[in-house]
Design a protein around this motif. Structure first.
Motif: not given
Ligand SMILES: Cc1cc2nc3c(=O)[nH]c(=O)nc-3n(C[C@H](O)[C@H](O)[C@H](O)COP(=O)(O)OP(=O)(O)OC[C@H]3O[C@@H](n4cnc5c(N)ncnc54)[C@H](O)[C@@H]3O)c2cc1C
Ligand SMILES: Nc1ncnc2c1ncn2[C@@H]1O[C@H](COP(=O)(O)O)[C@@H](O)[C@H]1O
Lengths: 248, 314
Positions: A226, A245, B292-296, A228-232, B277-278
């Motif tokens: 996967r 998405r 995670a596709d979006i992490g906070l 992943g790894g993007k943070k907001v 995945i959040v």
């Protein structure tokens, strides 16, 4: 009463297993090994049945290479009375394991066999059910609570819908789920004591087991990774990302 | 030609959606597909199974003993029924995992667990080592192939089929050594964890059974099912049937929100197939953020109420 417990040597649960580059298997050289976590729970349950007042002989059994003696010694240190190693360097798949255990069960005249619900290496979740079939006895799989009275076990099983309770007559096969108990730690003096407990080594041929059909693994591959790894930064950004998405 | 027998899963009233996924896998194998429904009264489930696309015949095996789906009771009947089939399949749910290996052993067959993909009628992909290795296995075809189907890898087949329904009886002898006592199931109106398109899971970070109310509230807002990590189940925050992971449920929702979950290997095994995945976690280094596709990063008790407010605006 005699209780047989399966003790499988597996790559330790904390190791992130890597597939070999050439696809022939997984990296196991120099990797930490241990008892399959479900099997520690199986042994712990056997010990508790005895500690609650049922007279029982507890036998730990393993199938695999000579190194399995390490895990059997740990089982003896935890409190098993004796150990049996069916030594083999072949890949032992569940039907073969069940056939070997069936021979041991007959030789030992077992009343109860406790195995893990699954081995965390092959993740098959088959051996206990297969042994119960060959033995033509009841199975109580995925046990999270066991009550023992007369010749009957009342077992609470973890199923998808919740908790199922069944009653099975002995002899029987039990497989453990994680919440059945928390295994005890081994103490130093017990490790010393375990050295003098009997550990018998047998060969599958001696047991007269017919070789079971096998699955042939032709390739091992890592799972799709996967990205992943993007943070907001904050909640509004999270909402925007979800909309982008197409999930909201 | 392949002849495939799929063992239906149900609760005595309704067909379980996992059955339609096992039928999809059977279609990928290719051949004639029959579905067996073992029940005391199979009518409703047989009718539902008859609609599953690709199914040729539905076999109703009605017997008083089949009222509960006990492995010891069903296995002798499955073994009788299996004669003449090239493949016997069941979903890899706790039902299929319990029943099918018992049947395989009676048949003298090494079972394939958790089929993810069909390469051809005798070659399959399955996961090992908590999903860290995908193994291609070649299976001896005789006397037959017995396999469980990893439901998270398969879409349910459509329901525009029209199979014939036949009552079948076997002369199998049923043992009395295994008896059903009771099923303790939480009845909830929430979406089913295994089939819901959205899932919100809470972990140890949620802190207590009482605090889990914030997870339920947020899930309701999203119309999501509720799941949990093993740590949350072990701590008694939620019942065991909510556990997601290697030893719990393996799921593949469109949206998975992990709240206060660190992301242990065993948990990730259960969510690898989720579309999005959040992760919400106060520890920026928690491993969950790597997948995670979006992490906070932040405190869940602050973030969830804010999220609910924002969702209200949509
Ligand atoms: C054989 C075996 C099988 C297993 N099977 C499973 C399985 O099926 N499923 C499973 O889940 N586990 C399984 N486990 C257990 C697994 O290894 C982990 O122990 C477990 O997943 C940890 O759960 P957790 O993430 O909730 O807890 P923790 O690892 O303790 O993580 C809690 C997280 O919450 C965060 N947090 C705390 N407070 C807050 C807050 N206020 N706001 C935001 N974040 C907060 C912390 O930063 C931390 O990252 C298994 C283990 C073994 C050995
Ligand atoms: N080679 C083995 N040695 C000891 N126990 C085993 C072996 N193979 C299987 N078992 C037992 O069977 C259980 C289920 O294994 P499996 O069916 O491979 O997932 C394990 O938890 C063990 O208790």
């Amino acid at each position: 009463m005699k209780i047989l417990v399966g003790i499988k040597r597996v790559i330790d649960f904390s190791v992130r297993v890597q597939v070999k580059k050439d696809g022939t298997g997984v990296v196991s050289d120099g990797v930490k090994m241990g008892i399959n976590p479900f099997d520690e729970i199986a042994l712990e349950e056997a010990l508790r049945i005895r500690e609650r007042g049922t007279q029982a002989e507890i036998v730990a059994m393993s199938i695999g290479p000579a190194d399995c003696q390490q895990q059997l010694r740990t089982a003896l240190a935890m409190g098993a009375d004796r150990a049996l190693l069916v030594q083999s360097t072949d890949t032992i798949q569940p039907l073969m394991a069940a056939r070997i255990f069936h021979e041991l069960v007959k030789r030992e005249n077992a009343d109860l066999v406790i195995l893990g619900k699954q081995a965390i290496d092959d993740d098959s979740n088959q051996t206990g059910q297969m042994l119960a079939a060959l033995w033509d006895r009841p199975q109580a799989t995925f046990a999270s609570k066991v009550e023992f009275k007369d010749k009957t076990l009342t077992v609470t099983r973890e199923v998808d819908a919740g908790l199922e309770v069944i009653a099975v007559d002995l002899p029987a096969v039990l497989t453990t789920d994680l919440r059945l108990n928390t295994p005890r730690f081994v103490k130093m003096p017990d490790i010393m004591k375990a050295r003098s407990k009997p550990l018998q080594v047998l060969k599958p041929e001696e047991l007269g087991v017919i070789t079971a059909p096998k699955l042939e693994a032709t390739n091992y591959a890592p799972p799709p990774q996967r990205v992943g790894g993007k943070k907001v930064e904050d909640v509004p950004a999270l909402i925007r990302a979800l909309k982008q998405r197409g999930v909201l | 030609m392949n002849r495939i027998l799929v063992i239906a899963e149900h609760d005595g009233k309704k067909l379980n959606p996992a059955t339609a996924k096992a039928v999809s896998c059977a279609s990928a194998v290719g051949g004639e597909i029959d579905v067996a429904v073992f029940a005391a009264n199979a009518s409703a489930m047989a009718a539902a199974a008859a609609k599953l696309k690709g199914v040729k015949r539905v076999l109703k095996i009605e017997r008083a003993e089949n009222v509960h789906q006990l492995a010891a009771v069903l296995t002798p009947q499955i073994v009788k029924l299996a004669a003449g089939y090239t493949h016997v399949l069941a979903p890899s749910t706790t039902f299929g995992k319990d029943v099918l290996p018992r049947a395989a052993a009676f048949l003298g067959v090494q079972q394939v667990s958790d089929v993810m993909k069909v390469i051809d009628a005798t070659t399959f992909e399955r996961p090992m080592y908590a999903g860290n290795a995908i193994v291609t296995v070649k299976v001896p075809p005789s006397p037959c192939i017995v396999a469980t189907v990893r439901t998270a890898s398969w879409q349910a087949c459509s329901e525009d089929g029209n199979a014939e329904i036949t009552a079948v009886s076997t002369d199998a002898v049923i043992p009395s050594h295994t008896r059903f006592v009771e099923l303790k199931a939480d009845v909830s109106d929430r979406p089913d964890l295994q089939s819901a398109p959205r899932v919100v899971s809470g972990g140890r970070g949620v802190g207590s059974k009482e605090n889990f109310a914030v997870i339920y509230k947020f899930a309701d807002k999203l119309g999501a099912a509720v799941g949990a990590s093993r740590a949350a189940v072990d701590a008694g925050f939620v019942p065991n049937d909510l556990q997601v992971g290697q030893t719990g449920k393996i799921i593949a929702p469109e949206l998975y929100v992990a709240v206060g979950i660190s992301g242990a290997i065993q948990h990730l095994t259960g969510i690898k197939d989720a579309r999005t995945i959040v992760a919400i976690n106060k520890d920026p280094d928690a491993p969950i953020f790597q997948v995670a596709d979006i992490g906070l990063v932040g405190d869940l008790f602050k973030i969830l109420p804010e999220l609910e407010k924002e969702l209200d605006k949509i």
